[in-house]
Design an enzyme around this catalytic site. Structure first.
Site, PDB file in Angstrom:
ATOM      1  N   CYS A  90       0.966  -1.223   0.692  1.00  0.00           N
ATOM      2  CA  CYS A  90      -0.014   0.105  -0.205  1.00  0.00           C
ATOM      3  C   CYS A  90       0.632   1.272   0.197  1.00  0.00           C
ATOM      4  O   CYS A  90       1.141   1.532  -0.326  1.00  0.00           O
ATOM      5  CB  CYS A  90      -0.489   0.147   1.187  1.00  0.00           C
ATOM      6  N   HIS A 227      -3.437  -5.551   0.650  1.00  0.00           N
ATOM      7  CA  HIS A 227      -3.212  -5.849   1.962  1.00  0.00           C
ATOM      8  C   HIS A 227      -2.648  -7.025   2.198  1.00  0.00           C
ATOM      9  O   HIS A 227      -3.508  -7.583   2.922  1.00  0.00           O
ATOM     10  CB  HIS A 227      -3.897  -5.222   2.988  1.00  0.00           C
ATOM     11  N   GLU A 229      -1.092  -9.070   4.376  1.00  0.00           N
ATOM     12  CA  GLU A 229      -0.541  -9.424   5.805  1.00  0.00           C
ATOM     13  C   GLU A 229      -2.375  -9.082   6.633  1.00  0.00           C
ATOM     14  O   GLU A 229      -3.014  -9.501   7.519  1.00  0.00           O
ATOM     15  CB  GLU A 229      -0.317  -8.177   6.497  1.00  0.00           C
TER      16      GLU A 229
END
Lengths: 276, 154
Positions: A90, A227, A229
């Protein structure tokens, strides 16, 4: 144990997920590395680097551009030259683009930008502004082309959240052609079945060729707007889009288990093992 | 066609950060303002202008071609260089157009709106090659070469 430096700039976000959950879930040790540390050379002792999401310097002037001028980025560029992996997520993706570390078609010249979102339908802009929702991306490069898809088969689909206002990959036709020839387009937005379309909402932000993530020529610097994660553990995935989560519902151990993007972080580790 | 300039009444944090980032340049002053060019029928210009600035937040200056009005003193700065940056498919421009045409009901009376971010630069005395330095600053920080266009005037 491999050591990952998670770079924190003022305004970074989700860096603690990377430090405490994501990399440890694949047997790596991650540490926060603040931008204002005096011992900047210590950064060279890490095996890998991650630039988290967020809004470094409040996105002032343009998302990622101020952090891209930070002295730490010079060190990262030098470590990238040695082949160490750098993952930008990002805002980290925006920083890598503004620093010229991706796509690196013309050395470290800035040749790509993350422009303001402009989702398109039939050539008309139908969506602008900040988008925060779940989308799908699929691996569009051959397995092993970059450290992020080292273990990922071409065509593998990942549900991932995005949260950005400036995520539209833009580059000249010439740079795009080079990237396609080199196989540097690592992830592309797609629908649940894996069909790629440049139209909103499959391509949420109007990215050229629906690009969601790219690498440098060597494959050791990867910049992704979604994202991963935030889809690394099963409990993070919305119940309505995951059959695996529906089956795991009520079982703590299964809910804490791997989410769809765990393969990307396992890839980082596998790449490092191969580099050894 | 009119041109509206607006800038914050408080010190602009983006300009402060930009100046810190450009610390290798001998800057005496760096200001940020926005320039809106509005192509519209005369009877809706007043409404369009009032939408684009908040008197509690902004200083503003309107140039109608026949003169100026607004907070003229706040814009009376003798800059060595101005760097104008325009973003392709600028979401703010798209929003402004949609609001003025749709929500305000001005429809086709609003023909076009363009926005540029203007950086006003004053160098320390004795700086040579002002155009070259300003151009370098634009390439270094203010404009991404892929989706933003810039022009430097000295």
């Amino acid at each position: 144990m491999y050591k990952v430096a998670v770079i924190q700039f003022p305004g970074s976000n989700r860096e603690y997920e990377l430090v405490h959950d994501t990399f440890s879930s694949v047997g790596m040790h991650a540490e926060l590395f603040r931008w204002n540390r005096k011992d900047t050379d210590t950064l060279r002792s890490f095996d890998a680097y991650a630039l988290p999401g967020g809004f470094s310097y409040q996105d002032r002037v343009r998302a990622g551009v101020v952090a891209a001028k930070d002295k730490l980025m010079k060190i990262l560029a030098e470590e990238a030259e040695k082949g160490k992996p750098i993952l930008g997520i990002c805002n980290g993706c925006q920083i890598l683009a503004e620093a010229g570390l991706v796509p690196q078609i013309y050395d470290n010249e800035v040749s790509m930008g993350l422009a303001p979102n402009a989702g398109k339908q039939n050539g008309q802009t139908v969506r602008t502004g900040f988008i925060s929702d779940w989308y799908n991306m699929k691996s569009t490069a051959r397995k092993g082309r970059s450290f992020a898809n080292y273990l990922v088969e071409e065509g593998e689909i990942f549900p991932v959240p995005i949260a950005h206002a400036e995520g539209r990959f833009r580059m000249s036709d010439e740079v795009l052609r080079e990237m396609e020839v080199n196989g540097q387009i690592i992830f592309t937005y797609c629908d649940q079945e894996g069909n790629v379309s440049e139209e909103y909402p499959v391509n949420p932000n109007g990215s050229t060729k629906s690009i969601a993530g790219v690498s440098n020529k060597r494959g050791n610097v990867v910049a992704i707007m979604p994202h991963p994660e935030a889809a690394n553990q099963l409990f993070q995935i919305p119940l309505d889009i995951s059959e695996a989560k529906q089956e795991a519902w009520g079982n703590y151990d299964k809910m804490e288990g791997p989410g769809p993007t765990r393969r990307i972080f396992e890839s980082v580790r596998a790449y490092l093992e191969e580099m050894k | 066609m009119i041109t509206l300039y607006r800038k914050l009444k408080i010190p602009d944090p983006e300009a402060v950060t930009a100046r810190n980032t450009l610390k290798d340049y001998s800057l005496r002053r760096l200001d940020k303002m926005e320039e809106f060019s509005i192509d519209a029928d005369d009877d809706v210009l007043k409404s369009a202008v009032s939408y684009l600035y908040n008197p509690n937040e902004h200083f503003y200056l309107v140039n109608t071609g026949n003169g100026t009005r607004g907070n003229e003193k706040a814009f009376d700065v003798n800059y060595d260089a101005r760097i104008r940056v325009e973003t392709e498919e600028d979401p703010m421009t798209i929003t402004v157009l949609n609001v003025l045409r749709g929500r305000y009901g001005h429809g086709s009376k609003i023909r076009n709106v363009r926005r540029k971010v203007v950086w006003g630069v004053v160098f320390q005395e004795g700086e040579t090659d002002i155009y070259g330095k300003a151009d370098e600053m634009a390439r270094t920080l203010f404009a991404n070469p892929v989706f933003q266009r810039y022009e430097v005037s000295v």
